[in-house]
Design a protein around this motif. Structure first.
Motif, mmCIF file in Angstrom:
data_model
loop_
_atom_site.group_PDB
_atom_site.id
_atom_site.type_symbol
_atom_site.label_atom_id
_atom_site.label_comp_id
_atom_site.label_asym_id
_atom_site.label_seq_id
_atom_site.Cartn_x
_atom_site.Cartn_y
_atom_site.Cartn_z
ATOM 1 N N ARG A 193 0.819 -1.209 0.000
ATOM 2 C CA ARG A 193 0.000 0.000 0.000
ATOM 3 C C ARG A 193 0.856 1.263 0.000
ATOM 4 O O ARG A 193 0.332 2.362 0.062
ATOM 5 N N VAL A 194 2.160 1.133 -0.049
ATOM 6 C CA VAL A 194 3.036 2.299 -0.015
ATOM 7 C C VAL A 194 3.285 2.781 -1.431
ATOM 8 O O VAL A 194 3.662 2.011 -2.311
ATOM 9 N N SER A 195 3.046 4.055 -1.669
ATOM 10 C CA SER A 195 3.249 4.610 -2.996
ATOM 11 C C SER A 195 4.725 4.557 -3.369
ATOM 12 O O SER A 195 5.608 4.817 -2.543
ATOM 13 N N ASP A 196 4.996 4.254 -4.629
ATOM 14 C CA ASP A 196 6.364 4.155 -5.130
ATOM 15 C C ASP A 196 6.691 5.405 -5.934
ATOM 16 O O ASP A 196 6.119 5.622 -7.010
ATOM 17 N N PRO A 197 7.611 6.253 -5.465
ATOM 18 C CA PRO A 197 7.912 7.482 -6.194
ATOM 19 C C PRO A 197 8.650 7.218 -7.508
ATOM 20 O O PRO A 197 8.782 8.120 -8.327
ATOM 21 N N THR A 198 9.153 6.008 -7.709
ATOM 22 C CA THR A 198 9.896 5.682 -8.924
ATOM 23 C C THR A 198 9.035 4.867 -9.882
ATOM 24 O O THR A 198 9.521 3.955 -10.528
ATOM 25 N N ARG A 199 7.748 5.187 -9.947
ATOM 26 C CA ARG A 199 6.873 4.468 -10.877
ATOM 27 C C ARG A 199 7.371 4.645 -12.301
ATOM 28 O O ARG A 199 7.790 5.737 -12.687
ATOM 29 N N PRO A 200 7.300 3.581 -13.090
ATOM 30 C CA PRO A 200 7.850 3.675 -14.451
ATOM 31 C C PRO A 200 6.969 4.516 -15.354
ATOM 32 O O PRO A 200 5.800 4.773 -15.072
ATOM 33 N N SER A 201 7.553 4.902 -16.476
ATOM 34 C CA SER A 201 6.813 5.608 -17.524
ATOM 35 C C SER A 201 6.245 4.568 -18.486
ATOM 36 O O SER A 201 6.970 3.689 -18.964
ATOM 37 N N VAL A 202 4.957 4.654 -18.765
ATOM 38 C CA VAL A 202 4.308 3.660 -19.627
ATOM 39 C C VAL A 202 3.553 4.377 -20.731
ATOM 40 O O VAL A 202 2.974 5.458 -20.522
ATOM 41 N N SER A 203 3.586 3.790 -21.918
ATOM 42 C CA SER A 203 2.879 4.359 -23.067
ATOM 43 C C SER A 203 1.395 4.057 -22.952
ATOM 44 O O SER A 203 0.988 2.885 -22.902
ATOM 45 N N LEU A 204 0.589 5.096 -22.913
ATOM 46 C CA LEU A 204 -0.855 4.911 -22.819
ATOM 47 C C LEU A 204 -1.399 4.272 -24.100
ATOM 48 O O LEU A 204 -2.305 3.438 -24.048
ATOM 49 N N ASP A 205 -0.842 4.663 -25.254
ATOM 50 C CA ASP A 205 -1.296 4.081 -26.522
ATOM 51 C C ASP A 205 -1.110 2.567 -26.520
ATOM 52 O O ASP A 205 -1.986 1.820 -26.979
ATOM 53 N N ALA A 206 0.054 2.118 -26.028
ATOM 54 C CA ALA A 206 0.341 0.683 -26.042
ATOM 55 C C ALA A 206 -0.614 -0.078 -25.134
ATOM 56 O O ALA A 206 -1.111 -1.165 -25.483
ATOM 57 N N ARG A 235 2.282 9.547 -22.274
ATOM 58 C CA ARG A 235 2.926 8.597 -21.358
ATOM 59 C C ARG A 235 2.564 9.006 -19.927
ATOM 60 O O ARG A 235 2.517 10.199 -19.611
ATOM 61 N N VAL A 236 2.331 8.035 -19.086
ATOM 62 C CA VAL A 236 1.913 8.301 -17.709
ATOM 63 C C VAL A 236 2.817 7.561 -16.744
ATOM 64 O O VAL A 236 3.499 6.587 -17.118
ATOM 65 N N PRO A 240 2.504 -0.748 -15.791
ATOM 66 C CA PRO A 240 1.623 -1.222 -16.868
ATOM 67 C C PRO A 240 0.548 -2.170 -16.376
ATOM 68 O O PRO A 240 -0.590 -2.153 -16.856
ATOM 69 N N MET A 241 0.911 -3.018 -15.387
ATOM 70 C CA MET A 241 -0.052 -3.984 -14.871
ATOM 71 C C MET A 241 -1.227 -3.276 -14.196
ATOM 72 O O MET A 241 -2.396 -3.608 -14.423
ATOM 73 N N ALA A 242 -0.916 -2.259 -13.376
ATOM 74 C CA ALA A 242 -1.980 -1.546 -12.668
ATOM 75 C C ALA A 242 -2.846 -0.745 -13.627
ATOM 76 O O ALA A 242 -4.079 -0.755 -13.528
ATOM 77 N N LEU A 243 -2.211 -0.046 -14.596
ATOM 78 C CA LEU A 243 -2.980 0.749 -15.551
ATOM 79 C C LEU A 243 -3.898 -0.142 -16.375
ATOM 80 O O LEU A 243 -5.072 0.191 -16.603
ATOM 81 N N LEU A 334 -3.936 10.453 -13.975
ATOM 82 C CA LEU A 334 -2.598 9.975 -13.667
ATOM 83 C C LEU A 334 -1.579 11.051 -14.023
ATOM 84 O O LEU A 334 -1.831 11.904 -14.898
ATOM 85 N N SER A 335 -0.437 11.018 -13.365
ATOM 86 C CA SER A 335 0.609 11.999 -13.646
ATOM 87 C C SER A 335 1.247 11.711 -15.004
ATOM 88 O O SER A 335 1.532 10.546 -15.339
ATOM 89 N N GLU A 336 1.467 12.764 -15.777
ATOM 90 C CA GLU A 336 2.104 12.584 -17.075
ATOM 91 C C GLU A 336 3.606 12.392 -16.896
ATOM 92 O O GLU A 336 4.242 13.071 -16.071
ATOM 93 N N ALA A 337 4.170 11.461 -17.652
ATOM 94 C CA ALA A 337 5.604 11.215 -17.603
ATOM 95 C C ALA A 337 6.311 12.186 -18.524
ATOM 96 O O ALA A 337 5.826 12.509 -19.618
ATOM 97 N N ASP A 338 7.487 12.674 -18.102
ATOM 98 C CA ASP A 338 8.222 13.640 -18.898
ATOM 99 C C ASP A 338 8.924 12.997 -20.078
ATOM 100 O O ASP A 338 9.136 13.641 -21.104
ATOM 101 N N ASP A 339 9.335 11.727 -19.912
ATOM 102 C CA ASP A 339 10.088 11.086 -20.984
ATOM 103 C C ASP A 339 9.156 10.365 -21.962
ATOM 104 O O ASP A 339 8.001 10.158 -21.691
#
Length: 339
Positions: A193-206, A235-236, A240-243, A334-339
């Motif tokens: 239940r602890v938020s992970d500040p290093t969540r990966p960047s995932v392509s929403l289109d994919a 990208r957010v 990927p599994m959670a999204l 969801l937060s937008e990813a910069d990369d």
């Protein structure tokens, strides 16, 4: 507890000694302060066999009276200690039999009250753990059901066609579903239940394209369609599994309880990316709308699936909201990813 036992013992012995010693002391004082003639007559009366019998009877009577007083005091003190012990044992027995509530004991005996407090805290923790385990089992059941259903659809497609091209395509999708199912299991086993500040960047289109392929057989079977549009290349920050699970839950909800085309639109909104999903159904009844994300609600497209989807969104730093009830439109922020 030791002090209480010591005080109880001293009280019983003191009562016995008092009833034995006070009369003898009083008798001695009377004899000592009496005139000489009276003392002589008293000594004459208590001499011989008759005097011995009188004194012996008096001493025996005082001893018995002292023992009775000591027993009475001991009984009262024993009840002061025994009744709380009995009550504590009874509550502990009910706790062991499965009763979830444990009322703390207020006996005034420090040791017993501390034991009672420990048992009360333990009962509360056990109840919370059991509730968490039930919730985890329900969440696991729901998370595993969707990929298993999609996998079954693909296997049905393979079993019903002789076209090798179709078989190969469906087999590739089925393999992807097995991989997704494996990731769901891994996600459940390492769930936190602890938020992970290093969540990966995932392509929403994919992710959306994968879900469209996954749900295509189900929409075809129900003679409905899914439309995905909006901004591309977004990208957010999310796993990927959670999204995939969040959007898949909303698609399943719309397919089961909505009507017409399921519309999925993606767009930017400040620093966030918004994914809106709606259909052409009658929407969510007003009585259910305020409680649609509660675990206890289980009708009209709400219930465990939406509860889990909301929790997954929050775990990934976002949120899931019902932005329109008629027609029903859900929005994932969801937060937008910069990369």
């Amino acid at each position: 507890m030791r002090r209480l036992l010591l005080r109880s013992t001293l009280a019983a012995v003191g009562a016995a000694l008092a009833l034995l010693g006070v009369p003898l002391f009083a008798l001695g004082v009377i004899v000592a302060t009496a005139p000489a003639e009276r003392r002589a007559r008293l000594v004459e009366r208590t001499s011989g066999l008759q005097g011995v019998l009188i004194l012996s009877s008096l001493v025996i009577a005082l001893v018995l009276l002292g023992l009775a007083a000591g027993w009475f005091v001991a009984q009262r003190r024993a009840r002061l200690l025994g009744d709380p012990l009995t009550a504590l044992a009874d509550r502990a027995e009910r706790l062991g039999a499965g009763e979830s509530r444990f009322l703390p004991l207020d006996s005034g005996i420090g040791e017993l009250d501390r034991i009672s407090d420990v048992l009360s805290r333990t009962a509360t923790q056990v109840t919370r753990n059991l509730a968490a385990e039930r919730d985890f089992a329900a969440d696991a059941s729901h998370q595993l059901r969707t990929p298993l259903t999609a996998l079954l659809m693909r296997l049905d497609e393979i079993a019903s066609t002789d076209d090798l091209t179709v078989v190969q395509e469906e087999a590739q999708v089925a393999i992807a579903q097995v991989d997704r199912l494996s990731k769901v299991v891994d996600d459940l086993m390492g769930r936190t239940r602890v938020s992970d500040p290093t969540r990966p960047s995932v392509s929403l289109d994919a992710v959306l394209a994968s879900l469209q392929r996954e749900w295509q057989p189900a929409f075809a079977a129900s003679k409905r369609s899914m439309r995905i549009h909006g901004e591309r290349g977004l990208r957010v920050r999310a796993t990927p599994m959670a999204l995939g699970q969040i959007v898949s839950t909303l698609i399943e909800n719309a397919l089961a309880h909505g009507r017409g085309t399921v519309d999925i639109a993606a767009r930017r909104a400040g620093p966030s990316v918004v994914i809106e999903l709606g259909d052409e159904g009658t929407g969510v009844p007003p009585a259910i709308a305020p409680h649609i994300f509660e675990r206890s609600v289980s009708s009209s497209g709400s219930g465990l699936g939406l509860t889990l989807a909301r929790d997954l969104a929050e775990d990934n730093g976002g949120r899931l909201e019902l932005v329109s009830t008629q027609p029903a439109v859900f929005a994932v922020f969801l937060s937008e990813a910069d990369d």
